[in-house]
Design an enzyme around this catalytic site. Structure first.
Site, PDB file in Angstrom:
ATOM      1  N   ASP A  22       0.861  -1.180   0.000  1.00  0.00           N
ATOM      2  CA  ASP A  22       0.000   0.000   0.000  1.00  0.00           C
ATOM      3  C   ASP A  22       0.898   1.230   0.000  1.00  0.00           C
ATOM      4  O   ASP A  22       1.495   1.573   1.022  1.00  0.00           O
ATOM      5  CB  ASP A  22      -0.911   0.003   1.222  1.00  0.00           C
ATOM      6  CG  ASP A  22      -1.875   1.189   1.231  1.00  0.00           C
ATOM      7  OD1 ASP A  22      -1.617   2.178   0.519  1.00  0.00           O
ATOM      8  OD2 ASP A  22      -2.883   1.127   1.962  1.00  0.00           O
ATOM      9  N   HIS A 137      -5.313  11.878  14.216  1.00  0.00           N
ATOM     10  CA  HIS A 137      -6.324  11.890  13.151  1.00  0.00           C
ATOM     11  C   HIS A 137      -7.566  11.074  13.493  1.00  0.00           C
ATOM     12  O   HIS A 137      -8.607  11.238  12.853  1.00  0.00           O
ATOM     13  CB  HIS A 137      -5.742  11.333  11.841  1.00  0.00           C
ATOM     14  CG  HIS A 137      -4.610  12.131  11.286  1.00  0.00           C
ATOM     15  ND1 HIS A 137      -4.710  13.473  10.996  1.00  0.00           N
ATOM     16  CD2 HIS A 137      -3.325  11.781  10.973  1.00  0.00           C
ATOM     17  CE1 HIS A 137      -3.553  13.917  10.531  1.00  0.00           C
ATOM     18  NE2 HIS A 137      -2.698  12.909  10.508  1.00  0.00           N
ATOM     19  N   ASP A 174       2.837  18.335  14.345  1.00  0.00           N
ATOM     20  CA  ASP A 174       2.855  17.424  13.200  1.00  0.00           C
ATOM     21  C   ASP A 174       2.539  18.231  11.935  1.00  0.00           C
ATOM     22  O   ASP A 174       1.860  19.259  11.992  1.00  0.00           O
ATOM     23  CB  ASP A 174       1.791  16.344  13.415  1.00  0.00           C
ATOM     24  CG  ASP A 174       1.867  15.190  12.433  1.00  0.00           C
ATOM     25  OD1 ASP A 174       2.362  14.128  12.814  1.00  0.00           O
ATOM     26  OD2 ASP A 174       1.413  15.358  11.277  1.00  0.00           O
ATOM     27  N   HIS A 176       0.632  17.370   9.508  1.00  0.00           N
ATOM     28  CA  HIS A 176      -0.764  17.177   9.111  1.00  0.00           C
ATOM     29  C   HIS A 176      -1.689  17.751  10.176  1.00  0.00           C
ATOM     30  O   HIS A 176      -1.391  17.686  11.370  1.00  0.00           O
ATOM     31  CB  HIS A 176      -1.093  15.687   8.945  1.00  0.00           C
ATOM     32  CG  HIS A 176      -0.259  14.980   7.936  1.00  0.00           C
ATOM     33  ND1 HIS A 176       0.933  14.359   8.261  1.00  0.00           N
ATOM     34  CD2 HIS A 176      -0.441  14.795   6.602  1.00  0.00           C
ATOM     35  CE1 HIS A 176       1.446  13.813   7.157  1.00  0.00           C
ATOM     36  NE2 HIS A 176       0.638  14.060   6.144  1.00  0.00           N
ATOM     37  N   ASP A 267       7.175  14.896  11.110  1.00  0.00           N
ATOM     38  CA  ASP A 267       7.103  15.010   9.657  1.00  0.00           C
ATOM     39  C   ASP A 267       7.113  16.476   9.236  1.00  0.00           C
ATOM     40  O   ASP A 267       7.156  16.793   8.049  1.00  0.00           O
ATOM     41  CB  ASP A 267       5.883  14.290   9.091  1.00  0.00           C
ATOM     42  CG  ASP A 267       4.619  14.503   9.907  1.00  0.00           C
ATOM     43  OD1 ASP A 267       4.619  15.353  10.811  1.00  0.00           O
ATOM     44  OD2 ASP A 267       3.621  13.801   9.632  1.00  0.00           O
ATOM     45  N   TYR A 307       8.562  10.429   9.276  1.00  0.00           N
ATOM     46  CA  TYR A 307       8.773   9.284   8.385  1.00  0.00           C
ATOM     47  C   TYR A 307      10.151   9.259   7.732  1.00  0.00           C
ATOM     48  O   TYR A 307      10.439   8.346   6.971  1.00  0.00           O
ATOM     49  CB  TYR A 307       7.652   9.251   7.333  1.00  0.00           C
ATOM     50  CG  TYR A 307       6.306   9.294   8.020  1.00  0.00           C
ATOM     51  CD1 TYR A 307       5.817   8.167   8.668  1.00  0.00           C
ATOM     52  CD2 TYR A 307       5.590  10.480   8.114  1.00  0.00           C
ATOM     53  CE1 TYR A 307       4.619   8.204   9.373  1.00  0.00           C
ATOM     54  CE2 TYR A 307       4.393  10.533   8.816  1.00  0.00           C
ATOM     55  CZ  TYR A 307       3.916   9.394   9.440  1.00  0.00           C
ATOM     56  OH  TYR A 307       2.751   9.448  10.153  1.00  0.00           O
TER      57      TYR A 307
END
Length: 375
Positions: A22, A137, A174, A176, A267, A307
């Site tokens: 994925d 999230h 983060d 995001h 990240d 990451y």
């Protein structure tokens, strides 16, 4: 007075892993934890921290923010084969289940709450929890973006309940937007949530209108949700520091939190394929140092994303060194924020002006408007 820095980690949380191909999920690997812990050992930081054992979060604790339906779906995945896991994972946006995911997610919740207890009881002054899967999230009834249970949101509700706290600050650095945390607290004036995030005018995941600067909270929670959208990649140290100086810190000092929780995704650091930002590991030392001045130093840092393994591990080490009281590393390079960052900061301040005294009074008493950056 409390002293010492807790480190909460258990290798078992590396057993959550992707079993099929994925390209969206393949960056969320067990080595994110193991390589970071090894780097902490190389810098002799593990031995300087107070070891706090991990436990499972209880079902009652998870249900502080999640639905029973969500808990039951996660629980059933423990006995599924790969095809079944793949099918259930497909019900969610950017998430994968492994037979050990439920156990690891409960450990992540428990590790986070162990850290809160260690800090609130005075066993330590501050600390960091290295956990997987991340949490910011995940929503009341859905896994999302690598996250199953919302570790930091659960921690906030737990701290309010157990320690009768009335003001908790959550700082989400983060890259995001932690929309899960926003949804859970956007009507709650006892939790001040700050998130900066790559946004690019809603082009970047999770691509939500409510991630923009004008989402300030709802009802009694108006003014307590602070979104600072980055509309360009390449934001660096000066942009992050400007966001702290000219948005977060003045609001945080006015709010006067009793506990600070950090949704600590790296990240947003240099080299990360998700963020594409240029902030160096040293800046996280400075951000941590600033947050240590709040809530009498009661600061809990909980791992979210990150990451690029080298950037991630170095940034975690910088964070832990600062929590331990080491001098912060010097930041070099351009120190003026870019025009896009200034625009975002100005937009946030304008949106929040009705809710914060320091912004209401600024026109009368501040010289910021005539500063070099023309705030």
């Amino acid at each position: 007075m409390a002293s010492g820095t807790a480190l909460v980690y258990d290798e078992e949380m590396t057993t959550h892993k992707l079993l099929w191909s994925d390209p969206v999920c393949d960056i969320e690997v067990p080595e994110r934890l193991s390589s970071s812990y090894e780097q902490l050992k190389r810098y002799h930081l593990v031995e300087r921290c107070v070891h706090v054992p991990v436990r499972e979060g209880s079902e009652e604790e998870i249900l502080l923010v999640h639905s029973l339906e969500h808990l039951e779906v996660a629980k059933r995945t423990q006995t599924m084969n790969e095809e079944e896991l793949k099918r259930v994972s497909g019900n969610y946006d950017a998430f994968f289940f492994h037979p050990n995911t439920y156990r690891c997610a409960r450990l992540a919740v428990g590790a986070t709450l162990q850290l809160v207890d260690a800090v609130m009881s005075g066993k330590v002054c501050n600390g960091m929890a290295l956990v997987r899967p991340p949490g910011h999230h995940s929503q009341r009834n859905a896994a999302n973006g690598f996250c199953l249970f919302n570790n930091v949101a659960i921690a906030a509700e737990y701290a309010k309940l157990k320690y009768s706290l009335q003001r908790i600050l959550i700082v989400d650095w983060d890259v995001h937007h932690g929309q899960g945390i926003q949804y859970l607290f956007e009507e709650d004036p006892s939790v001040l949530y700050f998130s900066w995030h790559r946004y690019e005018h809603q082009e970047f995941w999770p691509s939500l209108k409510e991630s923009d600067y004008d989402a300030v909270g709802l009802g009694k929670g108006k003014g307590f949700n602070i979104n600072l959208p980055w509309n360009k990649v390449g934001m660096g140290n000066s942009d992050y520091l400007a966001a702290f100086f000219h948005v977060l810190l003045p609001m945080a000092f006015e709010f006067d939190p009793e506990l600070v929780l950090v949704s600590s995704g790296y990240d947003s650091g240099i080299g990360d394929p998700e963020g594409q930002m240029n902030a160096t590991p040293e800046v996280f030392a400075h951000l941590t140092h600033f947050l240590m001045q709040l809530a009498h130093g009661k600061l809990c840092v909980i791992l979210e994303g990150g990451y690029h393994l080298k950037s991630l591990s170095e940034s975690i080490c910088m964070t832990v060194k600062t929590l331990l009281g080491d001098p912060v590393a010097q930041i070099t390079g351009e120190m003026a924020p870019c025009l896009s960052a200034i625009e975002s900061i100005q937009n946030v301040r304008a949106a929040h002006k009705p809710y914060w005294k320091w912004l209401m009074y600024e026109g009368k008493y501040s010289s910021l408007s005539s500063s070099k950056c023309d705030w």
